[in-house]
Design an enzyme around this catalytic site. Structure first.
Site, PDB file in Angstrom:
ATOM      1  N   ASN A  11       4.950  -8.850  12.188  1.00 25.94           N
ATOM      2  CA  ASN A  11       3.563  -8.670  11.725  1.00 25.94           C
ATOM      3  C   ASN A  11       3.113  -9.840  10.851  1.00 25.94           C
ATOM      4  OD1 ASN A  11       3.674  -6.266  13.090  1.00 25.94           O
ATOM      5  ND2 ASN A  11       4.073  -5.023  11.276  1.00 25.94           N
ATOM      6  N   TYR A  30       2.701  10.083  -0.196  1.00 22.32           N
ATOM      7  CA  TYR A  30       3.788   9.531   0.637  1.00 22.32           C
ATOM      8  C   TYR A  30       5.166   9.825   0.038  1.00 22.32           C
ATOM      9  CZ  TYR A  30      -0.014   6.668   2.657  1.00 22.32           C
ATOM     10  OH  TYR A  30      -1.181   6.235   3.231  1.00 22.32           O
ATOM     11  N   HIS A  52      -8.059   9.276  -2.043  1.00 23.70           N
ATOM     12  CA  HIS A  52      -7.422   9.256  -0.712  1.00 23.70           C
ATOM     13  C   HIS A  52      -8.343   9.816   0.393  1.00 23.70           C
ATOM     14  CE1 HIS A  52      -3.156   9.195   1.185  1.00 23.70           C
ATOM     15  NE2 HIS A  52      -4.063   8.924   2.091  1.00 23.70           N
ATOM     16  N   ASP A  62       0.835  -1.202   0.000  1.00 28.26           N
ATOM     17  CA  ASP A  62       0.000   0.000   0.000  1.00 28.26           C
ATOM     18  C   ASP A  62       0.873   1.256   0.000  1.00 28.26           C
ATOM     19  OD1 ASP A  62      -2.912   1.101   0.698  1.00 28.26           O
ATOM     20  OD2 ASP A  62      -1.466   2.237   1.892  1.00 28.26           O
ATOM     21  N   LYS A  95      -2.953   5.764  -4.021  1.00 27.97           N
ATOM     22  CA  LYS A  95      -4.094   6.664  -3.764  1.00 27.97           C
ATOM     23  C   LYS A  95      -3.848   8.012  -4.419  1.00 27.97           C
ATOM     24  CE  LYS A  95      -3.971   4.597   0.823  1.00 27.97           C
ATOM     25  NZ  LYS A  95      -2.517   4.496   1.098  1.00 27.97           N
TER      26      LYS A  95
HETATM   27  P1  NAP Z   1       0.589   1.476  11.972  1.00 27.65           P
HETATM   28  O1  NAP Z   1       0.788   0.499  10.900  1.00 27.65           O
HETATM   29  O2  NAP Z   1      -0.533   1.295  12.925  1.00 27.65           O
HETATM   30  O3  NAP Z   1       1.903   1.625  12.866  1.00 27.65           O
HETATM   31  C1  NAP Z   1       3.157   1.879  12.294  1.00 27.65           C
HETATM   32  C2  NAP Z   1       4.164   2.078  13.427  1.00 27.65           C
HETATM   33  O4  NAP Z   1       4.305   0.854  14.180  1.00 27.65           O
HETATM   34  C3  NAP Z   1       5.551   2.415  12.902  1.00 27.65           C
HETATM   35  O5  NAP Z   1       6.126   3.311  13.816  1.00 27.65           O
HETATM   36  C4  NAP Z   1       6.283   1.076  12.920  1.00 27.65           C
HETATM   37  O6  NAP Z   1       7.665   1.238  13.110  1.00 27.65           O
HETATM   38  C5  NAP Z   1       5.672   0.422  14.141  1.00 27.65           C
HETATM   39  N1  NAP Z   1       5.649  -1.044  14.029  1.00 27.65           N
HETATM   40  C6  NAP Z   1       5.211  -1.777  12.983  1.00 27.65           C
HETATM   41  N2  NAP Z   1       5.265  -3.089  13.264  1.00 27.65           N
HETATM   42  C7  NAP Z   1       5.763  -3.204  14.522  1.00 27.65           C
HETATM   43  C8  NAP Z   1       6.046  -4.306  15.362  1.00 27.65           C
HETATM   44  N3  NAP Z   1       5.789  -5.539  14.958  1.00 27.65           N
HETATM   45  N4  NAP Z   1       6.559  -4.049  16.585  1.00 27.65           N
HETATM   46  C9  NAP Z   1       6.784  -2.777  17.003  1.00 27.65           C
HETATM   47  N5  NAP Z   1       6.519  -1.680  16.240  1.00 27.65           N
HETATM   48  C10 NAP Z   1       6.006  -1.891  15.016  1.00 27.65           C
HETATM   49  O7  NAP Z   1       0.418   2.966  11.390  1.00 27.65           O
HETATM   50  P2  NAP Z   1       0.312   3.680   9.980  1.00 27.65           P
HETATM   51  O8  NAP Z   1       1.611   3.742   9.296  1.00 27.65           O
HETATM   52  O9  NAP Z   1      -0.393   4.968  10.261  1.00 27.65           O
HETATM   53  O10 NAP Z   1      -0.710   2.792   9.135  1.00 27.65           O
HETATM   54  C11 NAP Z   1      -0.334   1.752   8.281  1.00 27.65           C
HETATM   55  C12 NAP Z   1      -0.465   2.119   6.826  1.00 27.65           C
HETATM   56  O11 NAP Z   1      -1.796   2.499   6.508  1.00 27.65           O
HETATM   57  C13 NAP Z   1       0.342   3.344   6.402  1.00 27.65           C
HETATM   58  O12 NAP Z   1       1.714   3.096   6.304  1.00 27.65           O
HETATM   59  C14 NAP Z   1      -0.324   3.663   5.092  1.00 27.65           C
HETATM   60  O13 NAP Z   1       0.109   2.773   4.067  1.00 27.65           O
HETATM   61  C15 NAP Z   1      -1.787   3.441   5.456  1.00 27.65           C
HETATM   62  N6  NAP Z   1      -2.470   4.680   5.921  1.00 27.65           N
HETATM   63  C16 NAP Z   1      -3.448   5.205   5.141  1.00 27.65           C
HETATM   64  C17 NAP Z   1      -4.120   6.355   5.510  1.00 27.65           C
HETATM   65  C18 NAP Z   1      -5.219   6.889   4.644  1.00 27.65           C
HETATM   66  O14 NAP Z   1      -5.636   8.043   4.815  1.00 27.65           O
HETATM   67  N7  NAP Z   1      -5.720   6.100   3.716  1.00 27.65           N
HETATM   68  C19 NAP Z   1      -3.791   6.999   6.725  1.00 27.65           C
HETATM   69  C20 NAP Z   1      -2.807   6.439   7.526  1.00 27.65           C
HETATM   70  C21 NAP Z   1      -2.156   5.283   7.114  1.00 27.65           C
HETATM   71  P3  NAP Z   1       8.771   0.962  11.980  1.00 27.65           P
HETATM   72  O15 NAP Z   1       8.389   1.763  10.767  1.00 27.65           O
HETATM   73  O16 NAP Z   1      10.023   1.429  12.621  1.00 27.65           O
HETATM   74  O17 NAP Z   1       8.786  -0.499  11.679  1.00 27.65           O
END
Ligand code: NAP
Length: 274
Positions: A241, A52, A110, A47, A77
Site C-alpha cells: 500500500n 476497535y 464515530h 487511524d 474516534k
Molecule cells: P480496507 O482497508 O479497504 O481493506 C482491508 C483488507 O484488505 C484487510 O483484509 C487487509 O488484509 C487487506 N489488504 C490490505 N492491503 C492489502 C494488499 N496490499 N493486498 C492484499 N490485501 C490487502 O478495509 P477497512 O479495514 O474496512 O478500512 C480501512 C480502515 O478504515 C479501518 O481499518 C479503520 O481504521 C477505518 N474504518 C473506519 C470506519 C468508520 O466508521 N469510520 C469504518 C470502517 C473502517 P490484512 O489485514 O491481512 O493485511
C-alpha cells in the site's frame, strides 16, 4: 527497490494523505507490530477508534517505533455510547491513557447516532480542543445534512469527514459538499475491504503498471486529494500500500475508474444516517 519515504507522502493541512487503518487488528501484540512496521517504513498517519479495542496496541507500536510522537498524526474516534458530553471527556481521557500520548491530532465523532446530540456532543469536543487534548475535530459517517448542522455549531472547526470511499463507492455528492465547504475527506475501506482485487478494470490497470489493484485504488484517491487509511496487518500488505505513492495513473486510467459507476457500500449498520 527503494520504498517511498515519509517526505514522499503528500499532506493536506498537516494530515498525511496515506495512513494505516487498524480495524479488526485486535490482537494487541500484532497491532503494535503492524503500527511499528508502518511507522518505520514511513507512514506518519495512524487511524484507530475506541470501539476497535486496540488503542493499547496502537500506543505500544508508537512507543516501540523509532519515530517521534510529534512526527505522527494520530486519530481516534469516540464511540456512539460515549457521545454524552461527560462521556466524551472521560472516554477520551481513557483513549489518551491507552494510547500513551498527551493529545491526539484528530478526534472523530464515530457516527451521528445513539448518544449523539449535535450541540452537547460538539461542545465537549471544543472543550477538549481548548484544553489541548485534541488538535482537530473530525466527524465520521456524516451526510451533508449532519455536516451542515455540525458546521452551524463549530464553524470552520469541522476538519474532516471520514467515510467509506473507493472506486466502487465514489461518493460524488459528499465530495462536492466537502470541497465546497473546505472539509477534508478521509476514505475508509479504501480497498473496498478487499473487493478491489476482483474488479477486472482495476486489475487490468494494475497489470499494466506491474502494480496491485490496492495501489491503483489508493493512487486514484490520492490524485483526487482524498486521504486514505487502508488497513493492513502484514509487512507485505503495509509495504504494497505504501508503494502506491510511486504510482501515477494516466488520465485515461483515471477516467476509466471514474466511469465504473457503482454504488457498492461495505459498511452499513442499522444506525447509519443514510
Ligand atoms: P480496507 O482497508 O479497504 O481493506 C482491508 C483488507 O484488505 C484487510 O483484509 C487487509 O488484509 C487487506 N489488504 C490490505 N492491503 C492489502 C494488499 N496490499 N493486498 C492484499 N490485501 C490487502 O478495509 P477497512 O479495514 O474496512 O478500512 C480501512 C480502515 O478504515 C479501518 O481499518 C479503520 O481504521 C477505518 N474504518 C473506519 C470506519 C468508520 O466508521 N469510520 C469504518 C470502517 C473502517 P490484512 O489485514 O491481512 O493485511
Amino acid at each position: 527497490m527503494s520504498l517511498p519515504t515519509s517526505d514522499d507522502c503528500p499532506r493536506t493541512d498537516g494530515m498525511p494523505l496515506l495512513g494505516l487503518g487498524t480495524w479488526e487488528n485486535e490482537d494487541q501484540a500484532q497491532c503494535a507490530e503492524s503500527v511499528k512496521t508502518a511507522l518505520e517504513m514511513g507512514y506518519r498517519h495512524i487511524d484507530t477508534a475506541q470501539i476497535y479495542g486496540n488503542e493499547e496496541g496502537v500506543g505500544r507500536g508508537i512507543a516501540q517505533a523509532d519515530v517521534s510522537r510529534e512526527d505522527i498524526f494520530l486519530a481516534t474516534k469516540v464511540w456512539i455510547d460515549e457521545l454524552a458530553p461527560e462521556d466524551v471527556k472521560a472516554s477520551t481521557e481513557e483513549s489518551l491513557d491507552k494510547l500513551g500520548v498527551d493529545y491526539v491530532d484528530l478526534l472523530y465523532v464515530h457516527w451521528p447516532a445513539r448518544e449523539y446530540d449535535p450541540e452537547a456532543t460538539l461542545a465537549a469536543f471544543e472543550e477538549l480542543k481548548e484544553e489541548g487534548k485534541i488538535r482537530r475535530i473530525g466527524v465520521s459517517n456524516f451526510e451533508p445534512e449532519q455536516l451542515e448542522t455540525a458546521q452551524e455549531i463549530l464553524g470552520d472547526d469541522v476538519f474532516a469527514n471520514q467515510v467509506e470511499l473507493h472506486p466502487l463507492l465514489p461518493q460524488h455528492d459528499l465530495r462536492e459538499y466537502c470541497d465546497d465547504n473546505d472539509i477534508e475527506l478521509v476514505a475508509y475501506s479504501p480497498l473496498a475491504r478487499g473487493d478491489v482485487f476482483d474488479v477486472p478494470e482495476l486489475t487490468a490497470i494494475a497489470d499494466d503498471h506491474d502494480a496491485s489493484a490496492a495501489q491503483v485504488s489508493l493512487a486514484w484517491l490520492r490524485e483526487k486529494g482524498i486521504t486514505a487509511i487502508p488497513k493492513a496487518t502484514s509487512e507485505a500488505h503495509i509495504s504494497d500500500n505504501w508503494q502506491s505513492l510511486d504510482l501515477d495513473l494516466t488520465d485515461a486510467e483515471f477516467a476509466a475508474i471514474d466511469e465504473l459507476n457503482q454504488t457498492d457500500r461495505k459498511v452499513d449498520p442499522s444506525f447509519a444516517p443514510w
